[in-house]
Design a protein around this motif. Structure first.
Motif, PDB file in Angstrom:
ATOM      1  N   ASN A 183       0.890  -1.169   0.000  1.00  9.56           N
ATOM      2  CA  ASN A 183       0.000   0.000   0.000  1.00  9.56           C
ATOM      3  C   ASN A 183       0.926   1.217   0.000  1.00  9.56           C
ATOM      4  O   ASN A 183       2.152   1.046   0.088  1.00  9.56           O
ATOM      5  N   PRO A 184       0.399   2.428  -0.103  1.00  4.47           N
ATOM      6  CA  PRO A 184       1.328   3.559  -0.245  1.00  4.47           C
ATOM      7  C   PRO A 184       2.286   3.733   0.933  1.00  4.47           C
ATOM      8  O   PRO A 184       3.363   4.306   0.772  1.00  4.47           O
ATOM      9  N   ASN A 185       1.933   3.218   2.131  1.00  4.31           N
ATOM     10  CA  ASN A 185       2.868   3.298   3.266  1.00  4.31           C
ATOM     11  C   ASN A 185       4.052   2.349   3.105  1.00  4.31           C
ATOM     12  O   ASN A 185       5.066   2.500   3.794  1.00  4.31           O
ATOM     13  N   SER A 211      -7.933  -0.316   6.731  1.00  2.00           N
ATOM     14  CA  SER A 211      -8.421   0.970   7.240  1.00  2.00           C
ATOM     15  C   SER A 211      -9.192   0.851   8.555  1.00  2.00           C
ATOM     16  O   SER A 211      -9.268   1.800   9.331  1.00  2.00           O
ATOM     17  N   ASN A 212      -9.732  -0.337   8.819  1.00  2.00           N
ATOM     18  CA  ASN A 212     -10.512  -0.505  10.053  1.00  2.00           C
ATOM     19  C   ASN A 212      -9.642  -0.520  11.313  1.00  2.00           C
ATOM     20  O   ASN A 212     -10.146  -0.403  12.417  1.00  2.00           O
ATOM     21  N   SER A 221      -1.023   5.066   9.649  1.00  2.00           N
ATOM     22  CA  SER A 221      -2.274   5.700   9.243  1.00  2.00           C
ATOM     23  C   SER A 221      -2.582   5.361   7.778  1.00  2.00           C
ATOM     24  O   SER A 221      -1.780   5.634   6.891  1.00  2.00           O
ATOM     25  N   PRO A 222      -3.736   4.748   7.492  1.00  2.00           N
ATOM     26  CA  PRO A 222      -4.031   4.341   6.112  1.00  2.00           C
ATOM     27  C   PRO A 222      -4.109   5.546   5.175  1.00  2.00           C
ATOM     28  O   PRO A 222      -4.747   6.555   5.509  1.00  2.00           O
ATOM     29  N   THR A 223      -3.484   5.430   4.027  1.00  2.00           N
ATOM     30  CA  THR A 223      -3.449   6.540   3.065  1.00  2.00           C
ATOM     31  C   THR A 223      -4.842   6.910   2.574  1.00  2.00           C
ATOM     32  O   THR A 223      -5.052   8.046   2.148  1.00  2.00           O
ATOM     33  N   ILE A 224      -5.793   5.969   2.667  1.00  2.00           N
ATOM     34  CA  ILE A 224      -7.137   6.322   2.172  1.00  2.00           C
ATOM     35  C   ILE A 224      -7.822   7.343   3.092  1.00  2.00           C
ATOM     36  O   ILE A 224      -8.853   7.900   2.738  1.00  2.00           O
TER      37      ILE A 224
END
Ligand SMILES: NC(=O)c1ccc[n+]([C@@H]2O[C@H](COP(=O)([O-])OP(=O)(O)OC[C@H]3O[C@@H](n4cnc5c(N)ncnc54)[C@H](OP(=O)(O)O)[C@@H]3O)[C@@H](O)[C@H]2O)c1
Length: 311
Positions: A183-185, A211-212, A221-224
């Motif tokens: 993922n982006p992280n 994300s949950n 921290s989720p990029t979304i």
């Protein structure tokens, strides 16, 4: 943007699949049916998820109503760490097949390079539960699964570059994929290039940064949820999740977002009709911090723990 990627044995994998980890019995069957109705032709499963029977029910409902044939859909399963002994691999795949009510899967993965003792819990709490079965031994069992026609392809999951190389140089049948967190992280550009050079596709799990789990101490921290990415999405009339999934597919990664929510299942598949501009790609590239949702640090002293080297 291609909707399928070719694997090194000539078969093809759809670039968006439905994840099923923590998809509860009672919901996952409907999620699979919704996904197939929307157009998903790839479902990511595992023995460890304890829901393969319900996934199978969803799948068979869509075969029975004529939406798909078995051969239209790409099904992955994975062998869990307690069963790495060579002679356990075929029986474990047969167990997943009987739950899924299938004659074969399309892809069978070694879920982790670390083995646990057969008598230990699935997630041992200390080193007394570890086994030192070499994953090369497990791989011989995986090759037997191909020979018996129980799976079309075999692959790895959570293997680092050195472990991938060790399998590639010692195998008779090459892995087609390595499924790792992307993922982006943690954009895994180095591992993606390393695998690509060996004709191995990277399948990205936790593409939405799980994300949950947001807000848990120490959890990336989720990029979304990043306001910049949300704003970016507005520009394309897309959500932040669609932006992130589009970005990951553009890196050459197969994504397997999990959802049991119909609207999100639809959303996560509707990512093919836009291209991010240079600045937006640069911003998403800049989010890389090599931070994992699934670092598995409890097992850092295991002989085959994969995350002690750079990639
Ligand atoms: N090989 C491995 O070791 C490994 C490890 C982890 C995961 N996996 C595989 O990869 C799959 C995906 O990873 P994951 O499930 O851990 O994490 P993920 O797909 O990054 O995130 C799943 C979470 O995001 C939510 N979600 C889904 N779509 C959304 C959207 N459009 N907007 C906002 N939230 C959204 C889901 O909620 P709802 O379901 O409530 O909608 C769920 O809570 C797994 O299910 C599994 O198949 C493999």
């Amino acid at each position: 943007m291609a909707r399928v990627l070719k694997l090194n044995n000539g078969t093809q994998i759809p670039v968006v699949g439905l994840g099923t980890y923590k998809s509860p019995p009672g919901q996952v069957q409907q999620a699979v049916k919704d996904a197939v109705s929307v157009g998903y032709r790839h479902i990511d499963c595992a023995w460890f998820y304890e829901n393969e029977a319900e996934v199978g029910e969803g799948l068979h409902a869509k075969i029975a109503d004529g939406t798909i044939k078995r051969s239209d859909v790409f099904i992955t399963s994975k062998i869990w760490n307690n069963h790495h002994a060579k002679e356990k691999v075929v029986p474990m795949l047969k167990d997943s097949l009987s739950k899924l009510k299938l004659d074969y899967v399309d892809l069978y993965l070694v879920h982790w390079p670390m083995g646990f003792k057969e008598t230990a819990p699935s997630l041992p709490t200390d080193a007394s539960g570890y086994s030192d079965v070499d994953y090369l031994e497990t791989w011989e069992g995986m090759e037997e699964c191909v020979r018996l026609g129980l799976t079309k392809s075999i692959g790895l999951s959570n293997f680092n570059s050195e472990q991938v190389e060790r399998v590639v140089t010692n195998c008779k049948i090459k892995p087609v994929v390595n499924q790792v967190e992307v993922n982006p992280n943690i954009n895994q550009k180095k591992l993606i290039k390393f695998c690509k050079d060996r004709d191995i596709v990277v399948v990205g799990f936790c593409p939405l940064g799980r994300s949950n789990y947001a807000g848990r101490p120490g959890f990336p921290s989720p990029t979304i949820h990043d306001p910049e990415v949300i704003k970016m999405g507005e520009k394309y009339n897309k959500t932040a999740a669609q932006v992130v999934l589009n970005y990951l597919v553009s890196l050459g990664v197969v994504v397997i977002p999990k959802s049991v929510t119909k609207s999100r299942i639809e959303e996560n598949f509707d990512i093919f009709d836009f291209s991010l501009d240079k600045n937006d790609v640069a911003y998403l590239d800049s989010c890389n911090k090599n931070e994992r949702c699934s670092p598995q640090t409890a097992y850092k002293d295991h002989k085959y723990f994969p995350f002690s080297i750079e990639f």
